[in-house]
Design a protein around this motif. Sequence first.
Motif, PDB file in Angstrom:
ATOM      1  N   ALA A  68      66.245   7.541  41.189  1.00 39.06           N
ATOM      2  CA  ALA A  68      67.526   7.405  41.882  1.00 39.06           C
ATOM      3  C   ALA A  68      68.057   8.742  42.394  1.00 39.06           C
ATOM      4  N   LEU A  69      67.280   9.814  42.241  1.00 41.39           N
ATOM      5  CA  LEU A  69      67.744  11.150  42.603  1.00 41.39           C
ATOM      6  C   LEU A  69      67.120  11.596  43.914  1.00 41.39           C
ATOM      7  N   ASP A  70      67.762  12.584  44.563  1.00 46.56           N
ATOM      8  CA  ASP A  70      67.213  13.068  45.833  1.00 46.56           C
ATOM      9  C   ASP A  70      65.984  13.929  45.579  1.00 46.56           C
ATOM     10  N   ALA A  71      65.225  14.200  46.644  1.00 44.55           N
ATOM     11  CA  ALA A  71      63.911  14.815  46.521  1.00 44.55           C
ATOM     12  C   ALA A  71      63.959  16.175  45.837  1.00 44.55           C
ATOM     13  N   LYS A  72      64.919  17.026  46.193  1.00 47.76           N
ATOM     14  CA  LYS A  72      64.994  18.364  45.602  1.00 47.76           C
ATOM     15  C   LYS A  72      65.274  18.284  44.108  1.00 47.76           C
ATOM     16  N   VAL A  73      66.203  17.416  43.704  1.00 43.17           N
ATOM     17  CA  VAL A  73      66.527  17.272  42.284  1.00 43.17           C
ATOM     18  C   VAL A  73      65.330  16.712  41.526  1.00 43.17           C
ATOM     19  N   ARG A  74      64.619  15.747  42.124  1.00 40.35           N
ATOM     20  CA  ARG A  74      63.431  15.182  41.474  1.00 40.35           C
ATOM     21  C   ARG A  74      62.393  16.261  41.213  1.00 40.35           C
ATOM     22  N   THR A  75      62.163  17.115  42.212  1.00 37.12           N
ATOM     23  CA  THR A  75      61.186  18.189  42.048  1.00 37.12           C
ATOM     24  C   THR A  75      61.582  19.126  40.917  1.00 37.12           C
ATOM     25  N   ASP A  76      62.857  19.511  40.877  1.00 41.35           N
ATOM     26  CA  ASP A  76      63.340  20.407  39.822  1.00 41.35           C
ATOM     27  C   ASP A  76      63.223  19.748  38.453  1.00 41.35           C
ATOM     28  N   LEU A  77      63.555  18.458  38.359  1.00 41.31           N
ATOM     29  CA  LEU A  77      63.552  17.775  37.066  1.00 41.31           C
ATOM     30  C   LEU A  77      62.146  17.526  36.544  1.00 41.31           C
ATOM     31  N   ARG A  78      61.191  17.263  37.419  1.00 39.26           N
ATOM     32  CA  ARG A  78      59.848  17.031  36.896  1.00 39.26           C
ATOM     33  C   ARG A  78      59.243  18.338  36.374  1.00 39.26           C
ATOM     34  N   THR A  79      59.602  19.472  37.000  1.00 39.51           N
ATOM     35  CA  THR A  79      59.165  20.771  36.464  1.00 39.51           C
ATOM     36  C   THR A  79      59.801  21.001  35.103  1.00 39.51           C
TER      37      THR A  79
END
Length: 337
Positions: free
Chosen positions: A161-172
């Motif tokens: 449910a998150l935008d692409a930039k936040v998803r990238t940061d969170l998976r790291t």
Amino acid sequence: MITVTGARKNYGSFAALDDVSIHIPSGSLTALLGPSGSGKSTLLRSIAGLESLDSGTVVIGGNDVTDISPQKRDIGFVFQHYAAFKHMTVRDNVAFGLKIRKRPKPEIDKKVNELLEIVGLDGFQHRYPAQLSGGQRQRMALARALAVDPKVLLLDEPFGALDAKVRTDLRTWLRRLHDEVHVTTVLVTHDQEEALDVADRIAVLNKGRIEQIGEPEDLYDRPHNDFVMSFLGSVAKLNGQLVRPHDIRLGRDPDLALAQEAGTAESLGVTRATVERVVHLGFEVRVDLRNEATGEPFSAQVTRGDSAALGLQEGETVYARATRAPELPEAEVPVSL
């Protein structure tokens, strides 16, 4: 740590799980990857005990939990939507499971403080969920799931449910978190990049069955079939063969496409193609092309430097050749008796 054997689950005539067996090692981070309707969420919910199997078994930590309620399976579960208690502060949300278990207050305070520091929410203890960003709420949900020291952490598209930039940061961040806490984790995702970035192992599901399971590099380089190859990364079809777009070399004439290798343009499968579009994607460039012989579209990925050197323009002719293509196992031919 987790072993699912012969799992079957039907919804009417639809087979959500069709004889699925999988072993998930202790301490690993395993991604269940597949399109919508492939069975990945059903498999995760079956491990959690939120779905009952028509047949098959689920074993966690050596214990058969097939007929045991979710509350007794010693798992933490994080959904796509945060399911936070809106009237509780961040501290109370994270402490909730511990309070239900009637742990001593000093133990709860110590555990909550440790987890909030680990997930990067130290100093947010007294805020409410509405005062947090989407990424912060999801980190709070992960801290709450980890508070009760589960044997297994199950994540059902937690960043969807998150935008692409936040998803990238969170998976790291999730990968770093896993390396720190080492809890056996199963992540459901339909995002191939997320699975490749985060997981130790990936199970690719399709139509209720597991097509292939293994380490990300192994699946990417040695897919068992066209489906796995096409779902785990971008693909292009060149001369009847599936290849990765970054494994296609472009040149202004057939010899330039050969990269000084032995052979002729004809013997090495050099294809004459028309440039239909050039798309700059940060450090790389996607070139959309059309095979002039067959009319089939395909794409190649080149560096910005190569694109500039070639001076690619729409409508121009270039020559393309696959420099590498995975060797897919040949399909079995039925034997007539």
